[in-house]
Design a protein around this motif. Sequence first.
Motif, mmCIF file in Angstrom:
data_model
loop_
_atom_site.group_PDB
_atom_site.id
_atom_site.type_symbol
_atom_site.label_atom_id
_atom_site.label_comp_id
_atom_site.label_asym_id
_atom_site.label_seq_id
_atom_site.Cartn_x
_atom_site.Cartn_y
_atom_site.Cartn_z
ATOM 1 N N PHE A 5 9.122 7.464 -6.508
ATOM 2 C CA PHE A 5 8.088 7.303 -5.482
ATOM 3 C C PHE A 5 6.867 6.592 -6.075
ATOM 4 O O PHE A 5 6.416 6.915 -7.175
ATOM 5 C CB PHE A 5 7.686 8.691 -4.955
ATOM 6 N N VAL A 6 6.353 5.607 -5.327
ATOM 7 C CA VAL A 6 5.172 4.867 -5.788
ATOM 8 C C VAL A 6 3.924 5.360 -5.059
ATOM 9 O O VAL A 6 2.956 5.828 -5.670
ATOM 10 C CB VAL A 6 5.338 3.347 -5.567
ATOM 11 N N ALA A 7 3.947 5.225 -3.717
ATOM 12 C CA ALA A 7 2.753 5.597 -2.944
ATOM 13 C C ALA A 7 3.093 5.535 -1.455
ATOM 14 O O ALA A 7 4.115 4.963 -1.062
ATOM 15 C CB ALA A 7 1.607 4.633 -3.243
ATOM 16 N N LYS A 8 2.232 6.124 -0.669
ATOM 17 C CA LYS A 8 2.275 5.871 0.772
ATOM 18 C C LYS A 8 1.725 4.456 0.972
ATOM 19 O O LYS A 8 0.796 4.044 0.260
ATOM 20 C CB LYS A 8 1.344 6.852 1.504
ATOM 21 N N ILE A 9 2.276 3.744 1.939
ATOM 22 C CA ILE A 9 1.810 2.366 2.166
ATOM 23 C C ILE A 9 0.291 2.334 2.375
ATOM 24 O O ILE A 9 -0.406 1.471 1.837
ATOM 25 C CB ILE A 9 2.537 1.732 3.378
ATOM 26 N N GLN A 35 3.854 -8.199 1.223
ATOM 27 C CA GLN A 35 5.064 -7.857 0.463
ATOM 28 C C GLN A 35 4.693 -6.977 -0.736
ATOM 29 O O GLN A 35 3.546 -6.980 -1.176
ATOM 30 C CB GLN A 35 5.728 -9.130 -0.087
ATOM 31 N N PHE A 36 5.725 -6.280 -1.243
ATOM 32 C CA PHE A 36 5.532 -5.483 -2.466
ATOM 33 C C PHE A 36 6.370 -6.064 -3.597
ATOM 34 O O PHE A 36 7.496 -6.525 -3.365
ATOM 35 C CB PHE A 36 5.930 -4.020 -2.211
ATOM 36 N N TYR A 37 5.810 -6.072 -4.773
ATOM 37 C CA TYR A 37 6.482 -6.619 -5.965
ATOM 38 C C TYR A 37 6.309 -5.619 -7.105
ATOM 39 O O TYR A 37 5.228 -5.027 -7.242
ATOM 40 C CB TYR A 37 5.863 -7.955 -6.389
ATOM 41 N N ALA A 38 7.345 -5.480 -7.933
ATOM 42 C CA ALA A 38 7.246 -4.524 -9.048
ATOM 43 C C ALA A 38 7.793 -5.150 -10.332
ATOM 44 O O ALA A 38 8.868 -5.768 -10.327
ATOM 45 C CB ALA A 38 8.015 -3.247 -8.718
ATOM 46 N N TYR A 39 7.024 -4.975 -11.414
ATOM 47 C CA TYR A 39 7.407 -5.565 -12.709
ATOM 48 C C TYR A 39 7.150 -4.575 -13.842
ATOM 49 O O TYR A 39 6.269 -3.717 -13.739
ATOM 50 C CB TYR A 39 6.573 -6.835 -12.988
ATOM 51 N N ALA A 40 7.880 -4.803 -14.941
ATOM 52 C CA ALA A 40 7.620 -4.019 -16.154
ATOM 53 C C ALA A 40 6.204 -4.316 -16.640
ATOM 54 O O ALA A 40 5.810 -5.476 -16.754
ATOM 55 C CB ALA A 40 8.617 -4.392 -17.246
ATOM 56 N N LYS A 107 11.974 -7.444 -13.452
ATOM 57 C CA LYS A 107 11.578 -7.180 -12.063
ATOM 58 C C LYS A 107 12.298 -5.933 -11.547
ATOM 59 O O LYS A 107 13.466 -5.729 -11.875
ATOM 60 C CB LYS A 107 11.973 -8.390 -11.208
ATOM 61 N N TYR A 108 11.611 -5.117 -10.778
ATOM 62 C CA TYR A 108 12.223 -3.923 -10.179
ATOM 63 C C TYR A 108 12.314 -4.119 -8.667
ATOM 64 O O TYR A 108 11.451 -4.774 -8.068
ATOM 65 C CB TYR A 108 11.377 -2.682 -10.467
ATOM 66 N N LYS A 109 13.338 -3.510 -8.090
ATOM 67 C CA LYS A 109 13.499 -3.600 -6.636
ATOM 68 C C LYS A 109 12.563 -2.593 -5.963
ATOM 69 O O LYS A 109 12.494 -1.430 -6.386
ATOM 70 C CB LYS A 109 14.956 -3.266 -6.283
ATOM 71 N N VAL A 110 11.854 -3.057 -4.936
ATOM 72 C CA VAL A 110 10.963 -2.164 -4.193
ATOM 73 C C VAL A 110 11.643 -1.783 -2.877
ATOM 74 O O VAL A 110 12.169 -2.640 -2.167
ATOM 75 C CB VAL A 110 9.613 -2.849 -3.892
ATOM 76 N N VAL A 111 11.627 -0.484 -2.581
ATOM 77 C CA VAL A 111 12.287 0.009 -1.362
ATOM 78 C C VAL A 111 11.221 0.640 -0.469
ATOM 79 O O VAL A 111 10.432 1.464 -0.933
ATOM 80 C CB VAL A 111 13.354 1.088 -1.726
ATOM 81 N N ARG A 112 11.217 0.223 0.818
ATOM 82 C CA ARG A 112 10.289 0.852 1.786
ATOM 83 C C ARG A 112 11.090 1.822 2.626
ATOM 84 O O ARG A 112 12.115 1.474 3.203
ATOM 85 C CB ARG A 112 9.676 -0.207 2.703
ATOM 86 N N ARG A 113 10.616 3.027 2.703
ATOM 87 C CA ARG A 113 11.295 4.035 3.515
ATOM 88 C C ARG A 113 10.229 4.699 4.383
ATOM 89 O O ARG A 113 9.429 5.483 3.876
ATOM 90 C CB ARG A 113 11.947 5.067 2.600
#
Lengths: 121, 405
Positions: A5-9, A35-40, A107-113
Amino acid sequence: MPEVFVAKIADLPEGERKIIQSGAHDIGVFHWDGQFYAYANMCLHQGGPACEGLIMHQVEDVIGPDKTWVGQKFSDSQVNFVCPWHGYEYDLKTGECVPDRSLRLKKYKVVRRGDDIYVAI
Amino acid sequence: MDLPLSNDRTWSVDEFDSGKALAHAARQAKQRNYDQFPIIDVDSHHYELESFNEILEYMPDPVLKQLAKMANSGNSKGVGVMPGGVGYQDMGGRAIRYPLRRIEKPEPGVHRDVSLTRRWMDAMGVDIAVLFPSPMLQLGLHPQVEAEVALAFAYNRWLSERVLQEEARIRTMIYLPFNDPDASYRMVKEFAGKKGVCGFMITSVRFRPVHHNSYMKVYSAIEETGLPLAFHAGYNWGEQSMGMMNKFIAVHALGFVWYNMVHMTNWVLNALPERFPKLKVIWIESGLAWLPFLIQRLDNEYMMRSSECPGLKKLPGEYITDMFYTSQPMEIPRDMSLLESTFKCIKAESQLLYSSDYPHWDFDLPSTIYDLPFLKEKAKRDILGGNAAKLFKLDIGKDKLAKVA
Ligand code: FES
């Protein structure tokens, strides 16, 4: 693939970023242009916190039709995040290192739920 | 604090801590077992203008002191007193510690310079740091020789009493007001043997020939102390040739090498190593790539024009490889065999001294040395600390002073 889990939008508004840690993973998650992007969060230079610095538009030269240098400006579209240790710039939308695009951050995949954001690790 | 960004955006930041900003360095220190051997950083910095009012209390000339105190009381701190001018070390704030340092708070009851310096030293695993000023690197350009002298005495006395007395892990090589040879001589006499003083330093950005006869007594006095003499590089956009450059990257890349090339060439071709055979000399912050160039260039010309340098008993390059060099900013080439050749050329295993240059924008972590694939463990440890311990005759033994978490 496990998700973290990252955060609430609503808690990661446009133009902001959040750093999350999960086990050995240290990840910067950016919200930019909807858009959301995630990286090391590990710079390819000396291992600095690549995702924790300024977010800056790409600097561009303005060259006239006669090849003269007219001035410089910030790009309207390309934006980079800058490693705060020594200034390596990374393209926010690809994770590529701007001065040498053969180098790129993991790069990491970002998932919106629903209202929540996760990254797959 | 609000940082101005591209396209009129801002970023609001509330706090800054040098130790936290270097959390990744602390991780490296642990992964690479820096708790097993000493690390000595031979070139690091602080910002003396942050303590300028304290420093001015040590100013010997009452008129200059009043002028400087007044200049420092307005909105533009230190402007008008310290030379220096255009330059963008912080890259528009991209090296974020530059603007944010202003909001960093020291530990209560600890001097700001001691507190902030300990933070980054512990994060990197550095046991002993040789600390130098920042804006004063351009003080050699001050048009009033007496102002350089007065500021240098004030700074050195302040540093000695307020910083070096408080923290044994912080050392310095004393700033010499080199535009005045007599004052430089007096400085050596005053500070040799004081706590934390491990040598003497000339800022390279200036226009004085190092071989001038008036300096011989200064070198003799330093040689007698057994401590080394260092030349610390810098840039100067006001230099006429640098005035042709329109980008700071150009001024920095060439300037930090240029002045040391001039002084090194004069030093060697005038046979100063023969006149002062026991004087150890260190060249600071010019990187390493200039050395194979200068060695080849001088050796080649010397073979044809040796009559101009009758004092030399061997090739210029052989004197150059007897001297010492700090590592930062170590150029990492695309072809690593170039770096390996440079290490061999300068006898790096015994002559190279690790330096971070922290907190300046192009600092190097100890891992820049530790991770080199062509060095054995002993060479890594010697460059990171062993060579400096021997050169400075440091009594560090095997103790680890840094807190490697
Ligand atoms: S570690 Fe990121 S720019 Fe150097």
